[in-house]
Design an enzyme around this catalytic site. Structure first.
Site, PDB file in Angstrom:
ATOM      1  N   TYR A  24       0.796  -1.229   0.000  1.00  0.00           N
ATOM      2  CA  TYR A  24       0.000   0.000   0.000  1.00  0.00           C
ATOM      3  C   TYR A  24       0.831   1.283   0.000  1.00  0.00           C
ATOM      4  O   TYR A  24       0.275   2.374  -0.035  1.00  0.00           O
ATOM      5  CB  TYR A  24      -0.950  -0.014   1.203  1.00  0.00           C
ATOM      6  CG  TYR A  24      -1.923  -1.178   1.159  1.00  0.00           C
ATOM      7  CD1 TYR A  24      -2.853  -1.278   0.132  1.00  0.00           C
ATOM      8  CD2 TYR A  24      -1.896  -2.184   2.117  1.00  0.00           C
ATOM      9  CE1 TYR A  24      -3.725  -2.353   0.069  1.00  0.00           C
ATOM     10  CE2 TYR A  24      -2.774  -3.248   2.068  1.00  0.00           C
ATOM     11  CZ  TYR A  24      -3.688  -3.332   1.033  1.00  0.00           C
ATOM     12  OH  TYR A  24      -4.557  -4.382   0.967  1.00  0.00           O
ATOM     13  N   HIS A  81     -15.722  -5.515  -1.204  1.00  0.00           N
ATOM     14  CA  HIS A  81     -15.879  -6.911  -1.626  1.00  0.00           C
ATOM     15  C   HIS A  81     -17.018  -7.626  -0.903  1.00  0.00           C
ATOM     16  O   HIS A  81     -17.328  -8.770  -1.214  1.00  0.00           O
ATOM     17  CB  HIS A  81     -14.577  -7.684  -1.360  1.00  0.00           C
ATOM     18  CG  HIS A  81     -13.359  -7.002  -1.898  1.00  0.00           C
ATOM     19  ND1 HIS A  81     -13.217  -6.679  -3.233  1.00  0.00           N
ATOM     20  CD2 HIS A  81     -12.234  -6.559  -1.288  1.00  0.00           C
ATOM     21  CE1 HIS A  81     -12.045  -6.081  -3.402  1.00  0.00           C
ATOM     22  NE2 HIS A  81     -11.434  -5.980  -2.251  1.00  0.00           N
ATOM     23  N   ASP A  88     -26.055  -0.384  -1.726  1.00  0.00           N
ATOM     24  CA  ASP A  88     -27.409   0.179  -1.726  1.00  0.00           C
ATOM     25  C   ASP A  88     -27.383   1.676  -1.433  1.00  0.00           C
ATOM     26  O   ASP A  88     -28.107   2.457  -2.059  1.00  0.00           O
ATOM     27  CB  ASP A  88     -28.285  -0.538  -0.693  1.00  0.00           C
ATOM     28  CG  ASP A  88     -28.650  -1.957  -1.118  1.00  0.00           C
ATOM     29  OD1 ASP A  88     -28.531  -2.271  -2.317  1.00  0.00           O
ATOM     30  OD2 ASP A  88     -29.047  -2.745  -0.237  1.00  0.00           O
ATOM     31  N   HIS A 101      -8.751   2.566  -5.440  1.00  0.00           N
ATOM     32  CA  HIS A 101      -7.974   1.588  -4.678  1.00  0.00           C
ATOM     33  C   HIS A 101      -6.494   1.900  -4.849  1.00  0.00           C
ATOM     34  O   HIS A 101      -6.046   2.219  -5.960  1.00  0.00           O
ATOM     35  CB  HIS A 101      -8.241   0.166  -5.168  1.00  0.00           C
ATOM     36  CG  HIS A 101      -9.655  -0.266  -4.980  1.00  0.00           C
ATOM     37  ND1 HIS A 101     -10.137  -0.728  -3.776  1.00  0.00           N
ATOM     38  CD2 HIS A 101     -10.704  -0.269  -5.828  1.00  0.00           C
ATOM     39  CE1 HIS A 101     -11.420  -1.018  -3.897  1.00  0.00           C
ATOM     40  NE2 HIS A 101     -11.790  -0.750  -5.132  1.00  0.00           N
ATOM     41  N   LEU A 102      -5.744   1.748  -3.768  1.00  0.00           N
ATOM     42  CA  LEU A 102      -4.297   1.940  -3.814  1.00  0.00           C
ATOM     43  C   LEU A 102      -3.648   0.862  -4.670  1.00  0.00           C
ATOM     44  O   LEU A 102      -2.817   1.140  -5.534  1.00  0.00           O
ATOM     45  CB  LEU A 102      -3.733   1.874  -2.395  1.00  0.00           C
ATOM     46  CG  LEU A 102      -4.267   2.948  -1.442  1.00  0.00           C
ATOM     47  CD1 LEU A 102      -4.268   2.440  -0.018  1.00  0.00           C
ATOM     48  CD2 LEU A 102      -3.453   4.212  -1.585  1.00  0.00           C
ATOM     49  N   ARG A 112     -10.880 -10.674  -4.334  1.00  0.00           N
ATOM     50  CA  ARG A 112     -10.883  -9.217  -4.529  1.00  0.00           C
ATOM     51  C   ARG A 112     -11.438  -8.823  -5.900  1.00  0.00           C
ATOM     52  O   ARG A 112     -11.572  -7.650  -6.217  1.00  0.00           O
ATOM     53  CB  ARG A 112      -9.473  -8.645  -4.368  1.00  0.00           C
ATOM     54  CG  ARG A 112      -8.916  -8.821  -2.972  1.00  0.00           C
ATOM     55  CD  ARG A 112      -7.586  -8.107  -2.797  1.00  0.00           C
ATOM     56  NE  ARG A 112      -6.860  -8.657  -1.666  1.00  0.00           N
ATOM     57  CZ  ARG A 112      -7.065  -8.311  -0.389  1.00  0.00           C
ATOM     58  NH1 ARG A 112      -7.934  -7.386  -0.071  1.00  0.00           N
ATOM     59  NH2 ARG A 112      -6.370  -8.880   0.583  1.00  0.00           N
TER      60      ARG A 112
HETATM   61  O1  CA2 Z   1      -5.984  -1.353  -2.667  1.00  0.00           O
HETATM   62  C1  CA2 Z   1      -6.849  -0.850  -1.942  1.00  0.00           C
HETATM   63  O2  CA2 Z   1      -6.950   0.361  -1.745  1.00  0.00           O
HETATM   64  C2  CA2 Z   1      -7.815  -1.759  -1.194  1.00  0.00           C
HETATM   65  O3  CA2 Z   1      -9.088  -1.101  -1.144  1.00  0.00           O
HETATM   66  C3  CA2 Z   1      -7.250  -1.933   0.194  1.00  0.00           C
HETATM   67  C4  CA2 Z   1      -8.058  -2.899   1.040  1.00  0.00           C
HETATM   68  C5  CA2 Z   1      -8.263  -4.219   0.307  1.00  0.00           C
HETATM   69  O4  CA2 Z   1      -9.133  -5.050   1.065  1.00  0.00           O
HETATM   70  C6  CA2 Z   1      -8.851  -4.014  -1.068  1.00  0.00           C
HETATM   71  O5  CA2 Z   1      -8.934  -5.268  -1.714  1.00  0.00           O
HETATM   72  C7  CA2 Z   1      -7.989  -3.098  -1.890  1.00  0.00           C
HETATM   73  C8  CA2 Z   1      -7.342  -3.178   2.359  1.00  0.00           C
HETATM   74  C9  CA2 Z   1      -7.071  -1.928   3.149  1.00  0.00           C
HETATM   75  C10 CA2 Z   1      -6.152  -2.269   4.248  1.00  0.00           C
HETATM   76  O6  CA2 Z   1      -5.376  -1.133   4.528  1.00  0.00           O
HETATM   77  C11 CA2 Z   1      -4.187  -1.311   5.119  1.00  0.00           C
HETATM   78  C12 CA2 Z   1      -3.309  -0.263   5.055  1.00  0.00           C
HETATM   79  C13 CA2 Z   1      -2.080  -0.384   5.627  1.00  0.00           C
HETATM   80  C14 CA2 Z   1      -1.727  -1.533   6.293  1.00  0.00           C
HETATM   81  C15 CA2 Z   1      -2.606  -2.579   6.372  1.00  0.00           C
HETATM   82  C16 CA2 Z   1      -3.854  -2.463   5.782  1.00  0.00           C
END
Ligand code: CA2
Length: 151
Positions: A24, A81, A88, A101-102, A112
């Site tokens: 991330y 997900h 809704d 999304h990052l 995902r």
């Molecule tokens: O890529 C993304 O932005 C996601 O939305 C991030 C989600 C993941 O479930 C999606 O599939 C994709 C997870 C966010 C978790 O964020 C963290 C950030 C730093 C460290 C750990 C988790």
């Protein structure tokens, strides 16, 4: 007064820059907020930037944006997900919705690949790290057109 762009982030994104930087990135959510605010300002727009680990809170903010926002950018994180309730709520919006999304969820685990939020999104920006948020705000600004004061 021009309405702000709502930029919402879902669960665990408060840990951005602290954990799993290989996935991330090293920018914190505060860094993302600074970048997003600068990008919006360049278009004469402001931002309401919020993060929650709670599904109901995110839904309350989506409902708030129906009246108070000119566009919505959302990184739903894991709820993208799983959450039909968030979908809704998003479907009630008449303003542009940009999902961001990052990472690129399509290039990760199979689970995902289903993203309920995408069904309500005008468009999706994925895979560019913190820049995904900036690009999403850029897209939202383009969708709402030139900033004109509203009564
Ligand atoms: O890529 C993304 O932005 C996601 O939305 C991030 C989600 C993941 O479930 C999606 O599939 C994709 C997870 C966010 C978790 O964020 C963290 C950030 C730093 C460290 C750990 C988790």
């Amino acid at each position: 007064m021009v309405k702000p762009i709502y930029v919402l982030s879902g669960p665990n994104l408060n840990l951005l820059g602290v954990r799993e930087p290989e996935i991330y990135g090293r920018d914190t959510l505060a860094d993302v907020q600074t970048r997003v605010e600068a990008r919006a300002k360049a278009h004469g727009l402001s931002v309401v930037f919020r993060q929650s680990n709670h599904e109901g809170q995110l839904i309350d903010w989506v409902q708030e944006a129906r009246e108070a926002g000119c566009a919505l950018v959302i990184n739903p994180a894991g709820y993208g997900h799983t959450s039909v309730a968030l979908l809704d709520a998003l479907k009630t919006l008449a303003i542009p919705v940009v999902e961001c999304h990052l990472s690129n969820p399509a290039a990760r685990e199979d689970f995902r690949r289903t993203t309920y939020v995408s069904l309500a999104a005008t468009g999706v920006v994925s895979g560019f790290g913190a820049a995904s948020y900036e690009l999403a705000v850029e897209a939202a600004a383009g969708l709402i057109g030139p900033a004109t004061p509203q009564a």
